[in-house]
Design a protein around this motif. Structure first.
Motif, PDB file in Angstrom:
ATOM      1  N   LYS A 142      -3.881 -22.406  -3.834  1.00  0.00           N
ATOM      2  CA  LYS A 142      -2.657 -22.017  -3.154  1.00  0.00           C
ATOM      3  C   LYS A 142      -3.018 -20.311  -3.831  1.00  0.00           C
ATOM      4  CE  LYS A 142      -1.971 -26.050  -1.512  1.00  0.00           C
ATOM      5  NZ  LYS A 142      -0.493 -26.737  -1.226  1.00  0.00           N
ATOM      6  N   LEU A 143      -2.637 -20.090  -4.967  1.00  0.00           N
ATOM      7  CA  LEU A 143      -1.907 -18.584  -5.237  1.00  0.00           C
ATOM      8  C   LEU A 143      -2.840 -17.948  -5.511  1.00  0.00           C
ATOM      9  CD1 LEU A 143      -0.099 -17.800  -7.250  1.00  0.00           C
ATOM     10  CD2 LEU A 143      -1.944 -18.402  -9.530  1.00  0.00           C
ATOM     11  N   LEU A 144      -4.244 -18.239  -5.623  1.00  0.00           N
ATOM     12  CA  LEU A 144      -5.418 -16.797  -4.550  1.00  0.00           C
ATOM     13  C   LEU A 144      -4.330 -16.328  -3.611  1.00  0.00           C
ATOM     14  CD1 LEU A 144      -7.726 -14.953  -5.779  1.00  0.00           C
ATOM     15  CD2 LEU A 144      -9.536 -16.711  -4.356  1.00  0.00           C
ATOM     16  N   TYR A 163      -9.261 -19.025 -14.610  1.00  0.00           N
ATOM     17  CA  TYR A 163      -8.489 -17.646 -15.429  1.00  0.00           C
ATOM     18  C   TYR A 163      -7.454 -18.284 -14.246  1.00  0.00           C
ATOM     19  CZ  TYR A 163     -12.462 -14.670 -15.315  1.00  0.00           C
ATOM     20  OH  TYR A 163     -12.981 -13.727 -15.469  1.00  0.00           O
ATOM     21  N   VAL A 164      -6.353 -19.180 -14.302  1.00  0.00           N
ATOM     22  CA  VAL A 164      -5.048 -19.268 -13.858  1.00  0.00           C
ATOM     23  C   VAL A 164      -4.591 -20.338 -14.859  1.00  0.00           C
ATOM     24  CG1 VAL A 164      -3.344 -20.649 -12.827  1.00  0.00           C
ATOM     25  CG2 VAL A 164      -5.084 -19.370 -11.574  1.00  0.00           C
ATOM     26  N   TYR A 202       6.095 -20.529  -9.738  1.00  0.00           N
ATOM     27  CA  TYR A 202       5.250 -20.973  -8.324  1.00  0.00           C
ATOM     28  C   TYR A 202       3.583 -21.386  -9.375  1.00  0.00           C
ATOM     29  CZ  TYR A 202       2.713 -20.634  -4.623  1.00  0.00           C
ATOM     30  OH  TYR A 202       1.769 -20.210  -2.839  1.00  0.00           O
ATOM     31  N   ALA A 203       3.428 -20.805 -10.241  1.00  0.00           N
ATOM     32  CA  ALA A 203       2.390 -20.972 -10.227  1.00  0.00           C
ATOM     33  C   ALA A 203       2.212 -22.258 -11.384  1.00  0.00           C
ATOM     34  CB  ALA A 203       1.422 -19.605 -11.405  1.00  0.00           C
ATOM     35  N   TRP A 243      -0.851 -25.553 -10.729  1.00  0.00           N
ATOM     36  CA  TRP A 243      -1.834 -25.853 -11.960  1.00  0.00           C
ATOM     37  C   TRP A 243      -0.811 -27.497 -12.170  1.00  0.00           C
ATOM     38  CZ3 TRP A 243      -5.143 -24.892 -14.951  1.00  0.00           C
ATOM     39  CH2 TRP A 243      -5.156 -25.544 -15.739  1.00  0.00           C
ATOM     40  N   GLU A 244      -0.069 -27.496 -11.896  1.00  0.00           N
ATOM     41  CA  GLU A 244       0.303 -29.329 -12.142  1.00  0.00           C
ATOM     42  C   GLU A 244       0.318 -30.081 -11.062  1.00  0.00           C
ATOM     43  OE1 GLU A 244       5.052 -29.260 -12.899  1.00  0.00           O
ATOM     44  OE2 GLU A 244       4.370 -30.815 -14.763  1.00  0.00           O
TER      45      GLU A 244
END
Length: 810
Positions: A717-719, A735-736, A705-706, A710-711
């Motif tokens: 949206k991950l936060l 940080y990601v 998912y991360a 990222w791509e």
């Protein structure tokens, strides 16, 4: 009344040009309150300031981007009581600070100003204020020679052995008063040089001698070699110490505060704050000479001081109530001959105070031993330089003062009577022969018995318990406080269910309180767990060697019949997973708190991987094994499956694959190959969990998912929804990106923990991560890694156990 000279100077100032370079003060130019000199890189600024809540004014240097961070003060002992101060440079090269009445408040101590044609005062980009002759470029005076409480990059402290001139730090009196305080930070050139903090004339703390790589009591400095180079000079002309940053963009400072504590900071450009990368710790062994002559201190939370082999307390009654400053005395006097005396090897110790020691870089350690043995006054010796195979010699002819056991310490050879070693010189060869023969016979008999037993018998549960008990009893000889069962029963209210903190494959953890009021956590090994015993043995072997503020501290153990327990310091705020995976409690961790937890975990891993010769791979880093103290500081726990390794080993192949689903690196699961990069992988997963509040397991594969976000450029949206209001998208994406660098498929592509810290403390451009193994086909294995993971799904409270064989501390 204003003097005639000052009146003329002020008159000339009134008609002198008012423009000059921003970092420079020329003849008859002045700086008044409100005016400043600023370096071309806008890093440092010189001007007048008031510290803290004080209304007094001082001339000083501070960081332009952090005005409250003052690094040097001119008139620290002569404050101005208003804003009328004026700094003037006259034609002869004299620099003077005047108050409103024309009184000289401060003027630097300079060498001869004869022959100065064109004096100039300049604030250099390093933060050094330099008074020099512009024509010849000869330096007349510089602030780096007269520091206050801060050591900047490029500055050195030490002593000129020819002239006697000494450069050192001195503390402020308080945060509101920069006048010279009680504490000094100097490089002691006597014996084997070391850094010493003194409270007036009394030693407060010290760094240990320089061993060729770092000061022996500060091995953590070697951890940051990716950030800076240590410059240490020791010759007939000078003894000095300083650092040089490897990257010009990294800003660092060393500060001694008003209580005498030294701490190094690095500027975090992204978050606009100072991060502490290491500091002088305070514990039961911090006080100088805590255990007296020939005493040694150990940080174990229960007892501190003990005597070396061949020594006993001078005053046993006082030692029983922890008055240990009287130290230890020999049980058998030395005979002052090669026949009567020998050496006992103390392993892993911080070298004693070396001011009165004799250092010789030209001789070998074997020659050092011979000299010490033949010298009736010599009591101990060690290596001077630990690099390579070691070289040089340090000998002590006086009582050993201020020693302690520490992970990564040196070997010290202590002279004792041979009778204390248990083998007399006359019987040594005969004893060795008897022992050798006995051992061979014993091994042959043992092998025969074992083969016969293996052929005719099988394990019963009772047999296993007996073997476990024998292994447990062997721990009683370990250097670890042993609690009796009654004490633990009383502390935990007979293991009351109301005191239960958690449960895993090893058994149950209970909260307890000792009679002294100290809260503890008791890890009680399950009698039915074979693996649990191995974890117990491994954890005792490892964690007794580990001391760091981001590792949970082991206080002792309890062994009573079939009971085996570990006693830890109690962590008020439980474990990290208690917060980040809970819909309600996760809101209590804002973005700043989560970053501090990431940084704390990284510090702990950095210590495990690099800080000593006993380097450790944790193997089971996860949210449940990160505990939080009352300030929410993270501490890594559970070393039952950890492995020791040598720094040059690299990858270790093992048949034992033990860990927790979702945190194990691909090469570990598929090939049984572990390295420090296996922990880095787990750390990367943990960062993503901390950011998102989601667990990496089952069909909910967080890495996939991360990577997808990222791509797409949608990492925001991950936060976790609970913290979206307190972080910028740019900062989050960085940080990601760092987390994805940690979880790359190839261990070689993942950063080391020291490289990770460089990413944290600088604003340099990061490389793009490669796609994690999720969804990538590996020859001979399923094409969908998430499906491969699911085949090993297991109760998350116990962890995954793909193959279980013996675990041992190596």
């Amino acid at each position: 009344m204003i003097s005639k000279q000052v009146t003329i100077a002020l008159f000339l100032l009134a008609f002198s040009p008012s423009t000059f370079p921003a970092d420079t003060l020329q003849i008859y130019q002045n700086i008044t309150d409100g005016q400043t000199l600023v370096t071309p890189n806008s890093i440092f600024e010189l001007g007048f300031f008031s510290p803290g809540s004080s209304s007094n004014r001082f001339l000083g240097i501070w960081y332009a981007f952090s005005p409250d961070t003052v690094v040097w003060v001119a008139n620290r002992d002569s404050p101005l009581n208003n804003t009328s101060g004026t700094l003037i440079l006259n034609k002869s090269g004299s620099l003077k600070l005047y108050d409103a009445s024309g009184r000289i408040v401060w003027s630097p101590r300079t060498t001869s100003s004869d022959g100065i044609n064109s004096p100039i005062l300049q604030l250099n980009e390093s933060g050094n204020l330099v008074l020099k002759d512009q024509t010849s470029d000869r330096i007349i005076w510089q602030s780096f020679d007269y520091p206050t409480n801060t050591m900047l990059t490029g500055m050195t402290i030490g002593k000129n052995l020819r002239t006697g001139f000494e450069t050192y730090l001195s503390s402020w009196k308080s945060r509101d008063d920069p006048s010279e305080g009680d504490y000094t930070f100097k490089l002691d050139p006597q014996g084997a040089p070391e850094l010493v903090v003194r409270d007036r004339s009394q030693i407060k703390s010290r760094s240990g001698m320089w061993n060729g790589l770092y000061f022996s009591w500060a091995p953590q400095t070697s951890t940051y070699t990716s950030l800076f180079n240590i410059r240490f000079v020791w010759n007939q002309d000078e003894v000095s110490y300083g650092i040089e940053m490897k990257s010009a963009s990294t800003i660092s400072r060393l500060v001694m505060n008003e209580t005498g504590i030294t701490q190094r900071f690095i500027w975090d450009q992204r978050n606009q704050k100072w991060n502490s990368i290491y500091f002088q710790t305070i514990d039961e062994c911090s006080s100088f000479a805590e255990c007296g002559p020939f005493g040694i201190c150990q940080r174990d939370g229960i007892r501190a001081c003990s005597c070396h082999k061949g020594f006993e307390p001078v005053a046993p009654d006082e030692w029983s109530i922890k008055y240990t400053s009287g130290g230890c005395k020999r049980t058998i006097p030395l005979g002052c001959s090669t026949d009567s005396d020998g050496f006992y090897k103390l392993e892993g110790v911080e070298i004693p105070y070396s001011h009165d020691a004799i250092a010789d870089a030209s001789i070998s350690i074997e020659e050092c031993r011979k000299r010490c043995l033949m010298n009736c006054s010599c009591v101990a010796y060690t290596l001077l330089d630990i690099r390579g195979e070691g070289s040089g010699c340090v000998m002590w002819n006086t009582a050993l003062i201020d020693m302690r056991y520490v992970i990564g310490g040196q070997d010290l050879y202590l002279k004792v009577a041979k009778s204390e070693l248990g083998i007399s010189n006359k019987k040594k060869r005969a004893t060795i022969g008897v022992i050798s023969s006995s051992l061979i016979l014993l091994l042959l008999v043992s092998l025969f018995v074992y083969l016969l037993w293996r052929k005719k018998m099988r394990y019963s549960k009772q047999d296993i318990e007996k073997r476990h008990l024998a292994q447990s009893n062997s721990l009683k000889g370990a250097d670890l406080p042993v609690f009796n069962l009654c004490t633990i029963l009383q502390a935990t209210d007979n293991f009351s269910i109301t005191n239960k903190l958690g449960e895993g494959g090893f058994g149950i953890v209970y909260k307890g309180q000792l009679l002294c009021g100290q809260e503890i956590a008791v890890k009680r090994l399950s009698m039915d767990s074979l693996q649990g015993l191995n974890e117990f043995m491994n954890e005792v072997l490892l964690i007794t060697k580990l001391q760091h503020r981001n590792l949970v501290r082991l206080l002792g153990c309890c062994i009573d019949n079939n009971e085996r327990m570990l006693i830890y310091e109690y962590m008020t705020n439980k474990s990290l997973d208690f917060y980040i995976f809970d819909p309600t409690r996760r809101a209590s961790l804002n973005w700043t708190a989560r970053l501090e937890i990431v940084i704390g975990i990284a510090r702990g891993l950095l210590y495990l991987h690099q800080d000593s010769r006993f380097n450790v791979i944790h193997r089971d880093l996860k949210a449940a094994n990160v505990l939080l103290d009352e300030q929410m500081n993270p501490k890594i726990s559970d070393f039952g499956t950890a492995r020791l390794f040598k720094r040059e080993q690299g990858i270790i192949n093992t048949e034992t694959v033990i860990g927790t689903r979702g945190y194990m690196s691909p090469e570990y699961v598929l090939e049984g190959a572990i390295s420090v990069k296996s922990d880095v992988y787990s750390f990367g997963v943990l960062i993503l969990e901390i950011i998102s509040g989601k667990k990496n397991q089952g069909n909910q594969n967080l890495l996939a998912y991360a990577w997808k976000l990222w791509e797409e450029g949608n990492s925001f949206k991950l936060l976790d929804e609970a913290v979206k209001c307190s972080v910028s998208e740019t900062e989050l994406r960085r940080y990601v990106q760092m987390a994805l660098l940690c979880v790359q498929e190839s261990p070689d592509d993942r950063p080391s923990m020291s490289a990770f810290f460089t990413m944290l403390s600088s604003d340099t451009l990061l490389q793009d991560p490669k796609k994690p193994l999720v969804g990538t086909r590996i020859r001979g294995f399923p094409s969908d890694w998430s499906l491969y993971q699911q085949s090993y799904e297991h109760d998350s409270t116990t962890g995954d156990q793909l193959t279980i064989t013996g675990i041992e501390g190596r």
